[in-house]
Design an enzyme around this catalytic site. Structure first.
Site, short mmCIF file in Angstrom:
data_model
loop_
_atom_site.label_atom_id
_atom_site.label_comp_id
_atom_site.label_asym_id
_atom_site.label_seq_id
_atom_site.Cartn_x
_atom_site.Cartn_y
_atom_site.Cartn_z
CG ASP A 28 112.85 76.81 41.61
OD1 ASP A 28 113.60 77.20 40.70
OD2 ASP A 28 112.08 75.83 41.49
CG ASP A 67 109.34 77.04 38.88
OD1 ASP A 67 110.27 76.36 38.38
OD2 ASP A 67 108.46 76.55 39.60
CG HIS A 69 105.51 78.14 35.63
ND1 HIS A 69 106.29 77.16 35.08
CD2 HIS A 69 105.50 77.91 36.98
CE1 HIS A 69 106.73 76.36 36.04
NE2 HIS A 69 106.28 76.80 37.20
CG HIS A 73 103.15 75.82 33.53
ND1 HIS A 73 103.50 74.97 34.57
CD2 HIS A 73 104.02 75.55 32.53
CE1 HIS A 73 104.54 74.25 34.21
NE2 HIS A 73 104.88 74.57 32.98
CG HIS A 86 103.91 78.37 41.17
ND1 HIS A 86 103.03 77.36 40.82
CD2 HIS A 86 105.14 77.96 40.76
CE1 HIS A 86 103.69 76.38 40.24
NE2 HIS A 86 104.98 76.72 40.19
CE LYS A 111 113.67 75.11 38.31
NZ LYS A 111 112.35 74.70 38.79
CB CYS A 156 112.77 72.38 42.32
SG CYS A 156 111.17 72.60 41.50
#
Length: 287
Positions: A28, A67, A69, A73, A86, A111, A156
């Site tokens: 990330d 990430d 999203h 989300h 974010h 993800k 994470c």
């Protein structure tokens, strides 16, 4: 770190030599997680140069996560979640940090794409309902051990390390190449060690590899590339990288051999000439 290249947490020794059986997982390192981003992690931009240097080591695979999203989300505070908006898919905030060197990254895994489920780990979502396929990819590449870096150490990064152990991989978190949100590094190290996860420092890995890339190890790295489909191009690129990088050989014989590989024609006649390539590698090994 000991003289023979071992370091580790909890009184245990971890070999710091990086080989093609090791993978680097970069977690990330995205614009929104850098200072000034919507969910900025203090000091995250400061670990980019360290991660870039790690990317130059002979890992068998380097993978990065993002990430990614949807706009509504479940993790977002406007949806009752714990985090500000974010890394919305397709936005600048979801992009990898601009200073992160991407040339060595072999795969990027996205993800957190399901609107109703968050996903901290690089392996699967928090509900353990959807997997990224990372474990199969690692096994397919012959990976035995993973090194984990990035943000956030207490979310994470930790979730990825735990799932790596669960999947059967030896797992090392390089704590100086991570930044956390709330927990101290010491507290996270203690928690990770208690779960069978090793911790050590990226600077120790780099220091060892800087002085540890002997002709024998150079030959082993090049030899491992012979198994690839386009092995001439792979070997030529690695030879040029080794000759020009901070591993620059001190021996003119070694440097000449590396350059001979680097300028090798990648045409079909050389694609079949493994014996010629192996002869040069054997020359390197004997320096």
């Amino acid at each position: 770190m000991t003289a023979n290249g071992h370091s580790g947490s909890g009184g245990r020794e971890v070999s710091l030599f990086i080989t093609p059986a090791d993978a680097l997982l970069i977690i990330d390192m995205q614009v929104d997680f850098m200072p000034g981003g919507t969910l900025g992690v203090a000091g995250a931009d400061g670990i980019v140069p360290l991660i870039n240097r790690l990317g130059e080591l002979p890992f068998g695979l380097i993978a990065a996560t993002q990430d990614w999203h949807p706009a509504a989300h479940v993790s977002f505070d406007m949806q009752g979640g714990p985090w500000p908006v974010h890394c919305v898919a397709g936005t600048k905030g979801a992009e990898l940090a601009p200073d992160l060197a991407q040339a060595h990254i072999g795969v990027v895994l996205r993800k957190g794409m399901h609107p109703d489920t968050d996903s901290y780990s690089a392996f699967e979502d928090n509900a353990r309902a959807s997997r990224t396929g990372l474990d199969g990819l690692l096994r397919g590449r012959g990976i035995k051990r993973v090194f984990v870096v990035g943000v956030a150490l207490d979310y994470c990064v930790a979730a990825t390390a735990r799932d790596a152990v669960r999947a059967g991989f030896a797992t090392v978190v390089l704590t100086d190449a991570c930044r956390g949100v709330a927990e101290s590094v010491a507290a996270m190290e203690a928690a990770l060690v208690s779960e069978g996860i090793e911790t050590t420092r990226a600077v120790d890995v780099l220091a060892l590899m800087d002085r540890g890339l002997t002709p024998r190890k150079i030959a082993s790295v090049l030899e491992s590339l012979l198994a690839r489909k386009s092995y001439v191009q792979a070997i030529a690129g690695k030879a040029l990288e080794m000759d020009n990088s901070h591993y620059r050989p001190r021996s003119s014989i070694l440097s000449d051999a590396l350059m001979e590989l680097a300028v090798m024609d990648a045409g079909p006649e050389f694609e079949l000439d493994r014996d010629a390539i192996r002869a040069i590698i054997d020359r390197i090994r004997s320096v």
